[in-house]
Scaffold this active site. Structure first.
Site, PDB file in Angstrom:
ATOM      1  N   SER A 147     -61.599 -30.250 -74.069  1.00  0.00           N
ATOM      2  CA  SER A 147     -61.039 -28.942 -74.417  1.00  0.00           C
ATOM      3  C   SER A 147     -60.720 -28.204 -73.131  1.00  0.00           C
ATOM      4  O   SER A 147     -61.292 -28.502 -72.076  1.00  0.00           O
ATOM      5  CB  SER A 147     -62.065 -28.134 -75.234  1.00  0.00           C
ATOM      6  OG  SER A 147     -61.689 -26.782 -75.354  1.00  0.00           O
ATOM      7  N   TYR A 160     -70.680 -24.744 -76.755  1.00  0.00           N
ATOM      8  CA  TYR A 160     -69.481 -25.584 -76.808  1.00  0.00           C
ATOM      9  C   TYR A 160     -68.981 -25.885 -75.394  1.00  0.00           C
ATOM     10  O   TYR A 160     -68.687 -27.036 -75.066  1.00  0.00           O
ATOM     11  CB  TYR A 160     -68.394 -24.871 -77.616  1.00  0.00           C
ATOM     12  CG  TYR A 160     -67.138 -25.682 -77.813  1.00  0.00           C
ATOM     13  CD1 TYR A 160     -67.093 -26.712 -78.749  1.00  0.00           C
ATOM     14  CD2 TYR A 160     -65.992 -25.412 -77.079  1.00  0.00           C
ATOM     15  CE1 TYR A 160     -65.934 -27.461 -78.946  1.00  0.00           C
ATOM     16  CE2 TYR A 160     -64.828 -26.149 -77.268  1.00  0.00           C
ATOM     17  CZ  TYR A 160     -64.808 -27.169 -78.196  1.00  0.00           C
ATOM     18  OH  TYR A 160     -63.659 -27.908 -78.385  1.00  0.00           O
ATOM     19  N   LYS A 164     -68.580 -29.572 -73.437  1.00  0.00           N
ATOM     20  CA  LYS A 164     -67.311 -30.096 -72.929  1.00  0.00           C
ATOM     21  C   LYS A 164     -67.311 -30.237 -71.411  1.00  0.00           C
ATOM     22  O   LYS A 164     -66.706 -31.182 -70.874  1.00  0.00           O
ATOM     23  CB  LYS A 164     -66.158 -29.208 -73.401  1.00  0.00           C
ATOM     24  CG  LYS A 164     -65.962 -29.208 -74.917  1.00  0.00           C
ATOM     25  CD  LYS A 164     -65.726 -30.620 -75.471  1.00  0.00           C
ATOM     26  CE  LYS A 164     -65.398 -30.597 -76.958  1.00  0.00           C
ATOM     27  NZ  LYS A 164     -65.172 -31.942 -77.504  1.00  0.00           N
TER      28      LYS A 164
END
Length: 255
Positions: A147, A160, A164
């Protein structure tokens, strides 16, 4: 090499591809794109009905599609199922999730779920598939779905982002490790993509405007934007590309 010859390097004819998280949204679109490029694509997800529907759509176009019902979070079960299959030339490690909220509200369950799928499962899925590649002497391509949040930070996305950023580091290390075997390992890092899953969130004009204001090209991403990057990294057109990130973020991270 002529211009006509270079186009052949974008073909996946005769190759086998596996896409996790392929039941819907971005994963299904990626599977469709790989099949259109000539690959025999296997759609993998937990929900059989979703991947069967996706595979049927692909086969209806005269293309090749198989299904694999598996939960990548169940590391040993996934490994066993991969070991029972022919090795794959292309692996799109796409399964992932997010639970956006301030760190003050993050629970252990939130942490375990996001890190468990986005990092733990992704690492061991890559292990299972790459071991089959090396045992078969395949010069394959592994694409970890990352991402833009693996390169920047954002409020309400601490866990998150952590998953990533870690996936980006893992990808570089694995690219170094598997380089001598001719296996390439890269990430694709999308911005906010319009899918049925993100539609309720992105339909809020305040949220949508705030997001688009950070995207230098002035629009949200589409699945097709991401599919193009995945196809490039899957093919011989990217034969010298490994250990890097292809950001499909409209310039979000350019600042």
């Amino acid at each position: 090499m002529s211009g006509f010859d270079i186009l052949e390097r974008f073909s996946l004819s005769g190759r086998r591809a596996l896409v996790t998280g392929a039941g819907r949204g971005l994963g299904r679109s990626i599977a469709q794109g790989l099949a259109a490029a000539g690959a025999e694509v296997t759609l993998c997800a937990r929900t059989e009905s979703e991947i069967e529907e996706g595979a049927a759509e692909i086969r209806a176009r005269g293309l090749k599609a198989l299904t694999l019902v598996a939960d990548v979070s169940d590391v040993e079960d996934f490994r066993q199922k991969i070991d029972e299959l022919q090795p794959f030339d292309v692996f799109v490690n796409n399964a992932g999730m997010n639970r956006p909220k301030p760190l003050s509200e993050v629970t252990l369950d939130d942490f375990d779920a996001v890190i468990g799928l986005n990092l733990r499962a992704a690492i061991f899925a890559a292990q299972a598939v790459s071991c089959r590649m090396t045992s078969a002497n395949l010069r394959g391509s592994i694409i970890n779905m990352s991402s833009q949040m693996g390169h920047v930070g954002a409020a309400n996305r601490t866990i998150y982002c952590a998953s990533k950023w870690a996936l980006e580091g893992f990808t570089k290390a694995l690219a170094v490790e598997l380089g001598p075997a001719g296996i390439r390992v890269n990430t694709v890092g999308p911005t906010f993509i319009q899918t049925p899953m993100t539609k309720p969130f992105l339909d809020d004009p305040v949220v949508r405007d705030a997001i688009v204001s950070k995207i230098k090209l002035g629009r949200l991403g589409t699945p097709e934007d991401v599919v193009g990057a995945v196809l490039y990294l899957s093919t011989d057109a990217a034969a010298l590309v490994t250990g890097t990130a292809v950001l499909v973020d409209g310039g979000w991270t350019a600042d």
